[in-house]
Design an enzyme around this catalytic site. Structure first.
Site, mmCIF file in Angstrom:
data_model
loop_
_atom_site.group_PDB
_atom_site.id
_atom_site.type_symbol
_atom_site.label_atom_id
_atom_site.label_comp_id
_atom_site.label_asym_id
_atom_site.label_seq_id
_atom_site.Cartn_x
_atom_site.Cartn_y
_atom_site.Cartn_z
ATOM 1 N N THR A 122 48.164 43.386 47.175
ATOM 2 C CA THR A 122 49.037 44.271 46.409
ATOM 3 C C THR A 122 48.810 45.738 46.775
ATOM 4 O OG1 THR A 122 49.386 45.096 44.157
ATOM 5 C CG2 THR A 122 47.265 44.109 44.587
ATOM 6 N N ASP A 123 49.829 46.553 46.540
ATOM 7 C CA ASP A 123 49.661 48.001 46.744
ATOM 8 C C ASP A 123 48.746 48.620 45.685
ATOM 9 O OD1 ASP A 123 51.378 47.873 44.547
ATOM 10 O OD2 ASP A 123 52.951 49.118 45.422
HETATM 11 P P1 NAD Z 1 52.010 34.416 39.390
HETATM 12 O O1 NAD Z 1 51.092 34.792 38.291
HETATM 13 O O2 NAD Z 1 53.465 34.231 39.103
HETATM 14 O O3 NAD Z 1 51.506 33.067 40.098
HETATM 15 C C1 NAD Z 1 50.166 32.819 40.363
HETATM 16 C C2 NAD Z 1 50.005 31.338 40.688
HETATM 17 O O4 NAD Z 1 48.614 31.104 40.991
HETATM 18 C C3 NAD Z 1 50.354 30.409 39.519
HETATM 19 O O5 NAD Z 1 51.126 29.325 39.983
HETATM 20 C C4 NAD Z 1 49.001 29.941 39.004
HETATM 21 O O6 NAD Z 1 49.042 28.654 38.404
HETATM 22 C C5 NAD Z 1 48.181 29.941 40.288
HETATM 23 N N1 NAD Z 1 46.745 30.068 40.021
HETATM 24 C C6 NAD Z 1 46.124 30.951 39.199
HETATM 25 N N2 NAD Z 1 44.785 30.740 39.198
HETATM 26 C C7 NAD Z 1 44.566 29.713 40.064
HETATM 27 C C8 NAD Z 1 43.406 29.047 40.498
HETATM 28 N N3 NAD Z 1 42.177 29.380 40.051
HETATM 29 N N4 NAD Z 1 43.532 28.046 41.398
HETATM 30 C C9 NAD Z 1 44.762 27.676 41.856
HETATM 31 N N5 NAD Z 1 45.901 28.265 41.468
HETATM 32 C C10 NAD Z 1 45.813 29.278 40.578
HETATM 33 O O7 NAD Z 1 51.778 35.522 40.513
HETATM 34 P P2 NAD Z 1 52.801 36.164 41.543
HETATM 35 O O8 NAD Z 1 53.469 37.331 40.916
HETATM 36 O O9 NAD Z 1 53.607 35.098 42.155
HETATM 37 O O10 NAD Z 1 51.768 36.752 42.611
HETATM 38 C C11 NAD Z 1 51.343 35.951 43.711
HETATM 39 C C12 NAD Z 1 50.420 36.763 44.588
HETATM 40 O O11 NAD Z 1 51.084 37.938 45.042
HETATM 41 C C13 NAD Z 1 49.155 37.266 43.867
HETATM 42 O O12 NAD Z 1 48.085 37.177 44.773
HETATM 43 C C14 NAD Z 1 49.466 38.710 43.543
HETATM 44 O O13 NAD Z 1 48.290 39.475 43.484
HETATM 45 C C15 NAD Z 1 50.322 39.097 44.736
HETATM 46 N N6 NAD Z 1 51.288 40.176 44.533
HETATM 47 C C16 NAD Z 1 52.161 40.110 43.491
HETATM 48 C C17 NAD Z 1 53.126 41.122 43.363
HETATM 49 C C18 NAD Z 1 54.142 41.074 42.244
HETATM 50 O O14 NAD Z 1 54.898 42.016 42.099
HETATM 51 N N7 NAD Z 1 54.220 40.016 41.458
HETATM 52 C C19 NAD Z 1 53.172 42.184 44.283
HETATM 53 C C20 NAD Z 1 52.232 42.208 45.328
HETATM 54 C C21 NAD Z 1 51.307 41.190 45.454
HETATM 55 O O1 DAU Z 2 52.530 46.755 42.597
HETATM 56 C C1 DAU Z 2 52.324 45.381 42.751
HETATM 57 C C2 DAU Z 2 51.959 44.765 41.417
HETATM 58 O O2 DAU Z 2 53.156 44.755 40.636
HETATM 59 C C3 DAU Z 2 51.403 43.352 41.551
HETATM 60 O O3 DAU Z 2 50.178 43.409 42.219
HETATM 61 C C4 DAU Z 2 51.206 42.695 40.169
HETATM 62 O O4 DAU Z 2 50.823 41.347 40.327
HETATM 63 C C5 DAU Z 2 52.523 42.768 39.420
HETATM 64 O O5 DAU Z 2 52.364 42.250 38.106
HETATM 65 C C6 DAU Z 2 53.030 44.197 39.344
HETATM 66 O O6 DAU Z 2 52.138 45.011 38.541
HETATM 67 P P1 DAU Z 2 52.692 46.107 37.491
HETATM 68 O O7 DAU Z 2 51.651 46.318 36.482
HETATM 69 O O8 DAU Z 2 53.269 47.281 38.201
HETATM 70 O O9 DAU Z 2 53.954 45.260 36.915
HETATM 71 P P2 DAU Z 2 54.505 44.972 35.425
HETATM 72 O O10 DAU Z 2 55.709 44.116 35.610
HETATM 73 O O11 DAU Z 2 53.451 44.515 34.516
HETATM 74 O O12 DAU Z 2 54.959 46.431 34.976
HETATM 75 C C7 DAU Z 2 55.816 47.238 35.763
HETATM 76 C C8 DAU Z 2 55.929 48.592 35.092
HETATM 77 O O13 DAU Z 2 56.637 48.460 33.870
HETATM 78 C C9 DAU Z 2 54.589 49.214 34.724
HETATM 79 O O14 DAU Z 2 54.657 50.617 34.913
HETATM 80 C C10 DAU Z 2 54.420 48.892 33.230
HETATM 81 C C11 DAU Z 2 55.855 48.897 32.736
HETATM 82 N N1 DAU Z 2 56.194 47.982 31.627
HETATM 83 C C12 DAU Z 2 55.756 46.675 31.724
HETATM 84 C C13 DAU Z 2 56.085 45.765 30.736
HETATM 85 C C14 DAU Z 2 55.624 44.329 30.803
HETATM 86 C C15 DAU Z 2 56.971 48.406 30.571
HETATM 87 O O15 DAU Z 2 57.389 49.587 30.497
HETATM 88 N N2 DAU Z 2 57.316 47.502 29.589
HETATM 89 C C16 DAU Z 2 56.906 46.195 29.633
HETATM 90 O O16 DAU Z 2 57.262 45.429 28.717
#
Ligand code: NAD
Ligand code: DAU
Length: 331
Positions: A122-123
């Site tokens: 992640t960033d």
């Molecule tokens: P998510 O929470 O939707 O999914 C995570 C998955 O991992 C789930 O299916 C969960 O069951 C599984 N998991 C958790 N713990 C586990 C364990 N101990 N063993 C096996 N499986 C396990 O997450 P996501 O948003 O899909 O993120 C996926 C990856 O991308 C993460 O590594 C996250 O850090 C990275 N990432 C996410 C974002 C974002 O915006 N969501 C951005 C950049 C990087």
């Molecule tokens: O930047 C990459 C990351 O983006 C990933 O590594 C994480 O897994 C992913 O969850 C996400 O993290 P953030 O904390 O940025 O995302 P989130 O969706 O939780 O929140 C996005 C922004 O919105 C943050 O500034 C908090 C704000 N927010 C969040 C929620 C849930 C709100 O204002 N209201 C809300 O209800």
């Protein structure tokens, strides 16, 4: 045809990745997922992949699965900042110990045959940028994570680099900005607001809402991961971001209120809230020829809203519990 092990393939980005990998490559895919609250078996409905329910920190299971793979793509993580502020323990277990367990299995099997590990990060490992200014994160930015979540992701990135340098494993890392799209858990910002608005509830904006996230559609993220797997250089790190127009959380919520209909309210801020993220993906564009397809945030959000409207069966069961948890912290 190779064997690809995808950890966390029942989560948001992982499930979208598995679908894309099966469509665009000829790999056989095995998913390893613990099915935590964030994992959902239904995310892989009608997907032709083997599914193994288990923990990435389970040494014997992981060693056996890695033993059958040529490529491992590691998405599994505890991924939500707000949860890491409530209880960081699962974050240390999965993000740090889980990544270590995979790396040891890769090291073990790399002694006898080639195997490549791609680590999804992640960033947020870079901390945050001042709200106003043009600085961006890139592959050379110093690590400065703010939350327990981002600290554990930073730790996992360091482990991967150490295993490359010390033990010579073949690995790549990507650090991506905020994803949105289908199958994202309703605890996250965009799905939470869409589903609140569909329910006739106000959208919930933390604090002033002037924070900035660098939104990317999940398919653009996953296309970048496939490009890295196909053409990336082992040992390298790639920053992923779509370079969409700078948009504050408040502007995103206003857009969603327009698209779905409804209003928003300010709620308690997140402690230690990161102010701004912005990725510079020039290396990925230049070296691997990757380009994002979703460059218009409004169009991407409209498509995402349509998905949540059409798939209420998918998000409805978890919605009330998520809102109950947020209510406890005034959010
Ligand atoms: P998510 O929470 O939707 O999914 C995570 C998955 O991992 C789930 O299916 C969960 O069951 C599984 N998991 C958790 N713990 C586990 C364990 N101990 N063993 C096996 N499986 C396990 O997450 P996501 O948003 O899909 O993120 C996926 C990856 O991308 C993460 O590594 C996250 O850090 C990275 N990432 C996410 C974002 C974002 O915006 N969501 C951005 C950049 C990087
Ligand atoms: O930047 C990459 C990351 O983006 C990933 O590594 C994480 O897994 C992913 O969850 C996400 O993290 P953030 O904390 O940025 O995302 P989130 O969706 O939780 O929140 C996005 C922004 O919105 C943050 O500034 C908090 C704000 N927010 C969040 C929620 C849930 C709100 O204002 N209201 C809300 O209800």
């Amino acid at each position: 045809m190779g064997n690809m092990l995808v950890t966390g393939g029942a989560g948001f980005i992982g499930a979208n990745f598995v679908r894309m990998a099966l469509e665009r490559t000829d790999h056989r895919v095995t998913v390893l997922d613990k099915l935590t609250y964030a994992g959902n078996r239904a995310n892989l409905d009608s997907v032709d992949a083997e599914f193994v329910e288990g923990d990435v920190a389970d040494t014997a299971l992981v060693d056996a699965l890695v033993g059958e793979a040529d490529t491992v793509v590691h998405f599994a993580a505890e991924s939500h900042n707000d949860n890491s502020l409530r209880d960081p323990s699962a974050f240390v277990h999965t993000n740090v110990v889980g990544t270590y367990t995979l790396l040891e299995a890769i090291r073990n099997h790399s002694r006898t045959r080639p195997i490549h590990f791609h680590h999804i990060s992640t960033d947020e490992v870079y901390g945050d940028l001042p709200l106003y200014g043009d600085e961006r994160f890139d592959e050379h930015t110093a690590y400065n994570p703010s939350s327990p979540y981002s600290a554990t992701k930073a730790g996992s990135d360091h482990l991967v680099r150490a295993w490359v340098r010390s033990f010579g494993i073949s690995a790549t890392i990507s650090n991506c900005s905020n994803n949105y799209g289908p199958y994202q858990h309703v605890e996250k910002f965009i799905p939470r607001q869409i589903t609140n608005l569909i329910d006739g509830e106000p959208a919930k904006l933390y604090g002033t809402g002037e924070q900035v996230r660098d939104w990317i559609h999940v398919d653009d993220h996953n296309a970048a991961v496939l490009a890295i797997l196909e053409r990336g250089r082992p040992g390298e790190t790639y920053a992923i971001g779509a370079d969409t127009e700078r948009t504050t959380n408040k502007q995103v919520i206003e857009l969603l209120c327009e698209i779905v209909g409804g209003s928003f309210e300010h709620v308690a801020d997140r402690p230690g809230h990161d102010q701004r993220y912005q990725m510079d993906a020039a290396k990925l564009r230049r070296e691997l020829g990757w380009e994002p397809r979703y460059t218009d945030l409004r169009a991407g959000l409209e498509q995402t809203v349509e998905w949540y409207r059409a798939n209420e069966w998918w998000w409805r069961p978890g919605k009330a519990d998520v809102e109950k948890r947020y209510a406890l912290s005034g959010q």
